[in-house]
Design a protein around this motif. Structure first.
Motif: not given
Length: 405
Positions: A136-139, A144-150, A359-360, A365-366
């Motif tokens: 369920s990792i995609h749920c 941290w996704f935006p900062k991590l990608k940066e 991710v978005l 959904d949450v």
């Protein structure tokens, strides 16, 4: 109206291919020449290749629905609604496209067909996937996704001629030390790595799921790229039993030993270990580009944390500028920044945009419905012991392999 109708028809063609059977290993279907993903995307014939493609994550569900929990061993997991589950919706202990009763080909390849060791590692992976709730990792929100990608530039862009996604990384420009100071941990980074691996290994299922909503107004670019990727992948799978594979293009300009220290090196080591243990034989090749003659110890440190099975090649800055990547990846799949002629800038390929959309979508959904990523294992008696119900079948597999050795 005609454009909308055409778009719906193309999507139905793509969706209908998901239930088509795969030719058995070793069979010899008529050879189809590889199609250029740029020049052929507007032709309806381009989608004909999908008619006999099995996407790996999707299996016939009707017969599997008759299998009870007590006979879970034989069931094949699928990717559905951002979860990896069995056809009846129960959480799966194994990757999509796999079952408990059969050792995946990647484990056998990685451990040189040592069935005893491959089986042992596969059992450990099942325990790990249960403990970390990988199904369920995609749920779960990826905060941290935006900062991590940066902080660490890495983008999915195109695929190889044999249907493996390509990731472009730039460790020389990473700012992970600043990221760690802001509160991100090595565990958060490993979570992102697993999130990415599950995305790449279920690429077809994720994109179909993301674009399945009625209000999806995206253009057809993702369908074109997905169809070309699936066609190339199917050609590879006629001779390669390992479904999941990817290639890394690593821009090592600016890399120095000072960058590779502390938490940064710890993360790279743990990411390499995670790949070897739980996604064996998936990282097929690393092509290091823009290499300079003073690289020395820094390259040794990077290569030292890669899975042992990886083939690593070095291209100098001149070779990179002269288009040497074309010996590994077709020119139309290489971004202009690295000497190719892809129509997408680096960071804007549909596969990369799909990851961001995933991710978005979860964040949305949450916010709208609350966090639905509950621990389904805890509420299911059949999962009280990770490998319960599978020991007899796996033991017989081991005895069979030892008896024939």
């Amino acid at each position: 109206h005609s454009h909308t109708s055409s778009k719906m028809q193309r999507r139905k063609r793509l969706e209908s291919s998901l239930s088509s059977p795969t030719p058995a290993w070793g069979s010899s279907p008529s050879h189809r020449p590889r199609m250029d993903s740029i020049s052929s995307v507007e032709s309806d014939q381009f989608f004909d290749c999908l008619d006999d493609i099995e996407f790996g994550f999707d299996k016939k569900e009707d017969s599997a629905n008759d299998v009870t929990n007590s006979n879970r061993d034989e069931q094949v997991a699928i990717y559905s609604r951002r979860k990896i589950v069995y056809p009846d919706g129960a959480p799966a202990l194994v990757p999509a496209g796999e079952s408990i009763s059969k050792i995946p080909a990647g484990y056998l390849e990685f451990y040189s067909n040592n069935r005893s060791k491959a089986l042992s590692r596969y059992q450990l992976t099942q325990q790990w996937r249960k403990d970390e709730k990988i199904y369920s990792i995609h749920c779960r929100p990826h905060t941290w996704f935006p900062k991590l990608k940066e902080a660490y530039e890495h983008f999915i862009h195109g695929f190889t001629p044999d249907g493996m996604p390509v990731i472009y990384e730039a460790p020389g420009r990473m700012k992970l030390k600043n990221l760690f100071r802001s509160g991100c941990s090595v565990k958060d980074m490993i979570n992102h790595y697993c999130y990415l691996m599950e995305y790449l290994s279920n690429l077809e299922g994720v994109l179909m799921d993301l674009h399945s909503r009625a209000n999806d107004n995206d253009d057809d670019a993702w369908q074109d790229e997905l169809a070309a990727f699936a066609h190339a992948k199917q050609n590879r799978l006629e001779n390669d039993s390992v479904q999941f594979g990817f290639v890394v293009v690593m821009d090592i300009s600016g890399v120095s030993p000072t960058i590779l220290s502390g938490d940064v090196l710890t993360y790279l080591q743990q990411a390499g270990e995670t790949n070897s243990l739980h996604y064996p034989w998936s990282m097929r090749r690393v092509v290091a580009v823009n290499a300079h003659f003073l690289l020395g110890a820094a390259w040794g440190a990077i290569k030292g944390v890669m899975p042992a099975s990886v083939t690593a090649d070095l291209l100098s800055s001149k070779q990179t500028r002269d288009g040497a990547l074309k010996q590994y990846i077709d020119e139309d799949q290489i971004p202009v920044e690295y000497g190719g002629k892809s129509k997408y800038p680096l960071g804007k390929h549909p596969f990369e945009l799909g990851l961001k959309k995933l991710v978005l979508r979860q964040e949305t959904d949450v916010a709208d419905f609350g966090d639905e990523s509950v621990d389904d294992f805890a509420s299911s008696e059949s999962y009280s012991t990770p490998l319960r119900g599978s020991q007899s079948r796996q033991s017989s597999l081991l005895e069979e392999s030892e008896g024939s050795s």
